[in-house]
Design an enzyme around this catalytic site. Structure first.
Site, mmCIF file in Angstrom:
data_model
loop_
_atom_site.group_PDB
_atom_site.id
_atom_site.type_symbol
_atom_site.label_atom_id
_atom_site.label_comp_id
_atom_site.label_asym_id
_atom_site.label_seq_id
_atom_site.Cartn_x
_atom_site.Cartn_y
_atom_site.Cartn_z
ATOM 1 N N ARG A 83 3.585 -6.601 10.941
ATOM 2 C CA ARG A 83 3.194 -5.188 10.904
ATOM 3 C C ARG A 83 1.677 -5.083 10.931
ATOM 4 O O ARG A 83 0.987 -5.706 10.126
ATOM 5 C CB ARG A 83 3.759 -4.506 9.654
ATOM 6 C CG ARG A 83 3.342 -3.056 9.531
ATOM 7 C CD ARG A 83 4.057 -2.324 8.391
ATOM 8 N NE ARG A 83 3.528 -0.980 8.284
ATOM 9 C CZ ARG A 83 2.961 -0.461 7.191
ATOM 10 N NH1 ARG A 83 2.888 -1.160 6.065
ATOM 11 N NH2 ARG A 83 2.473 0.762 7.206
ATOM 12 N N HIS A 127 -2.995 4.347 9.881
ATOM 13 C CA HIS A 127 -3.151 3.774 8.534
ATOM 14 C C HIS A 127 -4.562 4.157 8.068
ATOM 15 O O HIS A 127 -5.388 3.300 7.755
ATOM 16 C CB HIS A 127 -2.929 2.260 8.565
ATOM 17 C CG HIS A 127 -2.573 1.657 7.235
ATOM 18 N ND1 HIS A 127 -1.456 0.871 7.030
ATOM 19 C CD2 HIS A 127 -3.195 1.714 6.029
ATOM 20 C CE1 HIS A 127 -1.412 0.463 5.767
ATOM 21 N NE2 HIS A 127 -2.459 0.962 5.130
ATOM 22 N N GLU A 172 1.962 6.189 4.378
ATOM 23 C CA GLU A 172 1.685 6.794 3.076
ATOM 24 C C GLU A 172 0.872 8.089 3.127
ATOM 25 O O GLU A 172 -0.291 8.123 2.702
ATOM 26 C CB GLU A 172 0.956 5.800 2.174
ATOM 27 C CG GLU A 172 1.729 4.527 1.910
ATOM 28 C CD GLU A 172 1.081 3.656 0.828
ATOM 29 O OE1 GLU A 172 -0.063 3.928 0.454
ATOM 30 O OE2 GLU A 172 1.736 2.717 0.372
ATOM 31 N N ASN A 298 7.120 1.835 0.937
ATOM 32 C CA ASN A 298 6.179 0.926 0.289
ATOM 33 C C ASN A 298 6.407 1.033 -1.200
ATOM 34 O O ASN A 298 6.305 2.122 -1.771
ATOM 35 C CB ASN A 298 4.730 1.299 0.597
ATOM 36 C CG ASN A 298 4.356 1.036 2.051
ATOM 37 O OD1 ASN A 298 5.137 0.463 2.809
ATOM 38 N ND2 ASN A 298 3.158 1.449 2.436
ATOM 39 N N GLU A 358 6.028 -2.445 2.751
ATOM 40 C CA GLU A 358 4.983 -3.076 1.935
ATOM 41 C C GLU A 358 5.523 -3.324 0.532
ATOM 42 O O GLU A 358 6.239 -2.491 -0.023
ATOM 43 C CB GLU A 358 3.736 -2.185 1.773
ATOM 44 C CG GLU A 358 2.840 -2.123 2.980
ATOM 45 C CD GLU A 358 1.619 -1.230 2.755
ATOM 46 O OE1 GLU A 358 1.123 -1.137 1.620
ATOM 47 O OE2 GLU A 358 1.185 -0.629 3.756
#
Ligand code: FCB
Length: 448
Positions: A83, A127, A172, A298, A358
């Site tokens: 990833r 990200h 996230e 995650n 994650e």
């Protein structure tokens, strides 16, 4: 299970995805090389006091140049998936408009390098490294950024969509929006709940609107979004604390899950945030609820809350549990929390597939003169979380993959290089990588 309670690979389904997880800004370096534009994190790092060790991402792990050896190391471990994320300002230095061919060429090489080594590329589009040029126009608070994200997504998926078959739109949103626009901890650095809620709505909207585009450009692709989620308990069984738990869960977890699973924003949370509620246009919620192929989760730690009239809009505050095991970050170590979280997700939302994108830990690592890192605590964390994952799978939760955070020690956002999360140690002075005991164990586990 072996006699030591450490799981073995054979305890998991044969087609399980085993991976490592990374992100562009945290490892690439080459901050302004080959035409890359400035990101909000480049800018944030320049502001005094923002990064605990005063560092930045200009060199990081120099993965931009050292990627062949990093992919070799991943392959050597025996993972079958890798990833990574794309730095938007490498592709579109101004956020939209002129495309930087050198940036696309880098990810071309990287993806080809993965395929040549038998690593399935799992690509995260966002990200957190938003082009600074878009921030100048309001960043995620501005609805125009949704359109810019679609433009960027179209360019990237047209270029890589023939080879990349797993796409994660966002990593996230809690962190990129709440920590970035409200808690003033992450870039771009703001303290407005209303901004954060609007940013969050635009991030979720951009996720939903990107899905058909990705599917068009990448035939047969699996598409999802990754959330940071927490199992939450109440400090006591009092009615007040239980109500606080529900309120806190509303903003922390349900705010993201409910709209993604077609329920709109949670009414109780909307009421609590009052004037900070986002502007939502007709059709937005339908777009956000577009079906995905998997939910990326995650998982790092659980939370405990108590009723607290002074505890912000949710009137709840976190309670420090006494006597629990913690990582170097102070995060509680709770493998059972992973089981609780996953079973809750299945019970309340029933996603078709969950990918654990994650999971990992940070501790004070020491490189010995013999060139070893005896990270017994991280090794134990990894083993116990894999054992917990197996319990969740046995209980029927459809988890199909696990990605250890992270392959390498890296730039840990506002903590700079003070927090090492890698299963490989990075000596930042020499850029030498050394597999820690945890990484060596992961390799043995994968090759059993
Ligand atoms: C997650 C982030 C990742 C890394 C880990 C420790 O919240 O997605 O980039 O910082 O935490």
């Amino acid at each position: 299970m072996s006699s030591h309670n450490a799981p073995t690979r054979k305890d998991f389904p044969a087609d399980f995805r085993w991976g490592v997880s990374t992100s562009s800004f945290q490892i690439e370096g080459a901050g302004r090389e080959d035409g890359k534009g400035e990101s909000i994190w480049d800018r944030f790092c320049q502001q005094p006091g923002r990064i605990r060790d005063g560092s930045n991402g200009r060199v990081a792990c120099d993965h931009y140049h050292l990627w062949p050896q990093d992919l070799d190391m991943a392959k050597g471990l025996g993972v079958n998936a890798y990833r990574f994320s794309i730095a938007w300002p490498r592709i579109l230095p101004q956020g939209r408009g002129t495309v930087n061919e050198a940036g696309l060429a880098f990810y071309d090489r990287l993806v080809d390098g993965m395929l040549a080594r038998g690593l399935d590329p799992w690509c995260t589009l966002y990200h957190w490294d938003l082009p600074q040029a878009l921030q100048e126009q309001g960043g995620w608070v501005s609805r125009d950024t949704v359109g810019a994200f679609l433009e960027y997504t179209d360019i990237v998926t047209r270029r890589l969509g023939d080879r990349v078959k797993h796409w994660i739109t966002h990593n996230e949103p809690w962190c990129s929006c709440m920590m970035g626009y409200w808690e003033n901890i992450h870039a771009p650095g703001g303290s407005s709940l209303a901004d954060a809620m609007q940013a969050c709505h635009h991030v979720l909207l951009s996720h939903g609107q990107a899905i058909p585009l990705i599917r068009k450009n990448s035939a047969g692709a699996q598409v999802g979004i990754t959330l940071s989620l927490h199992p939450i308990t109440a400090a006591s069984s009092s009615a007040e604390d239980l109500a606080a738990l529900k309120r806190h869960d509303g903003l922390r977890n349900r705010w993201f899950l409910d709209p993604l699973f077609g329920r709109g924003y949670p009414a109780d949370t909307l009421e609590l945030i009052g004037d900070a509620a986002p502007t939502v246009l007709p059709g937005d919620l339908d777009a956000i609820a577009t079906a995905t192929d998997f939910l990326g989760v995650n998982y790092y730690f659980p939370e405990m809350v108590k009723d607290d009239p002074a505890g912000g809009p949710m009137r709840a505050s976190l309670v420090e549990k006494e006597g629990v095991e913690r990582t170097g970050f102070g995060w509680e170590v709770s493998p059972q929390g992973l089981v609780d979280l996953l079973t809750r997700l299945q019970r309340d939302y029933n996603p078709p597939v969950i990918q654990l994108t994650e999971n990992g830990s940070t501790f004070e690592d020491v490189l010995t003169p013999e060139g070893c890192v005896h990270d017994a605590e991280r090794l134990s964390y990894l083993q116990r979380h894999l054992a917990a994952l197996k319990r969740a799978i046995d209980a029927g939760v459809p988890v199909k993959g696990y990605f250890a955070w992270s392959l390498l020690d890296n730039f840990e956002w506002a903590e700079g290089y003070l927090r090492r999360f890698g299963i490989a140690y990075v000596d930042y002075a020499t850029q030498k990588r050394t597999l820690k005991d945890s990484g060596l164990w992961y390799g043995r586990f994968l090759n059993e």
